[in-house]
Design a protein around this motif. Structure first.
Motif, short mmCIF file in Angstrom:
data_model
loop_
_atom_site.label_atom_id
_atom_site.label_comp_id
_atom_site.label_asym_id
_atom_site.label_seq_id
_atom_site.Cartn_x
_atom_site.Cartn_y
_atom_site.Cartn_z
N ILE A 23 0.87 -1.18 0.00
CA ILE A 23 0.00 0.00 0.00
C ILE A 23 0.90 1.22 0.00
N TRP A 24 0.74 2.02 -1.04
CA TRP A 24 1.54 3.23 -1.22
C TRP A 24 0.65 4.44 -1.02
N TYR A 25 1.20 5.48 -0.40
CA TYR A 25 0.50 6.75 -0.22
C TYR A 25 1.46 7.87 -0.59
N GLU A 26 1.08 8.64 -1.59
CA GLU A 26 1.94 9.73 -2.08
C GLU A 26 3.36 9.25 -2.35
N ASN A 27 3.48 8.15 -3.09
CA ASN A 27 4.77 7.58 -3.51
C ASN A 27 5.64 7.06 -2.36
N LYS A 28 5.03 6.77 -1.20
CA LYS A 28 5.76 6.17 -0.08
C LYS A 28 5.03 4.90 0.33
N MET A 29 5.77 3.79 0.44
CA MET A 29 5.13 2.56 0.89
C MET A 29 4.85 2.69 2.38
N ILE A 30 3.57 2.55 2.75
CA ILE A 30 3.20 2.71 4.16
C ILE A 30 2.79 1.40 4.82
N ALA A 31 2.44 0.39 4.01
CA ALA A 31 2.01 -0.88 4.60
C ALA A 31 2.11 -2.00 3.58
N GLU A 32 2.09 -3.22 4.11
CA GLU A 32 2.13 -4.41 3.28
C GLU A 32 1.16 -5.42 3.87
N VAL A 33 0.26 -5.95 3.04
CA VAL A 33 -0.69 -6.97 3.47
C VAL A 33 -0.23 -8.29 2.86
N SER A 34 -0.12 -9.31 3.72
CA SER A 34 0.31 -10.62 3.23
C SER A 34 -0.59 -11.70 3.81
N LYS A 35 -0.54 -12.85 3.20
CA LYS A 35 -1.32 -13.99 3.69
C LYS A 35 -0.39 -15.20 3.74
N GLU A 36 0.53 -15.18 4.68
CA GLU A 36 1.47 -16.28 4.85
C GLU A 36 0.89 -17.36 5.75
#
Length: 71
Positions: A23-36
């Motif tokens: 998840i990017w906001y204004e060209n900065k990655m702010i979060a990552e969602v994974s399903k490990e």
């Protein structure tokens, strides 16, 4: 509702077996969602202060979760 400042990118990263939704906001990655495991997990990557509309962020999170689960 405009989410033009948000972007979701599905990525294959070396430290994960499955795809992640970045998840990017204004060209900065702010979060990552994974399903490990059985349930999706979110990791935050905030550096400094970031502000946005809560409703927009929750909608983006649901979209990222849905995209990871459907894979």
């Amino acid at each position: 509702m405009s989410m033009s400042k948000f972007n979701i990118e599905l990525s294959s990263v070396p430290d994960r077996e499955n795809l992640v939704a970045e998840i990017w906001y204004e060209n900065k990655m702010i979060a990552e969602v994974s399903k490990e495991s059985e349930k999706p997990v979110i990791e935050f990557y905030f550096v400094g202060k970031v502000s946005f509309i809560l409703g927009e962020f929750l909608e983006v999170l649901e979209n990222a979760k849905r995209r990871i689960i459907e894979r």
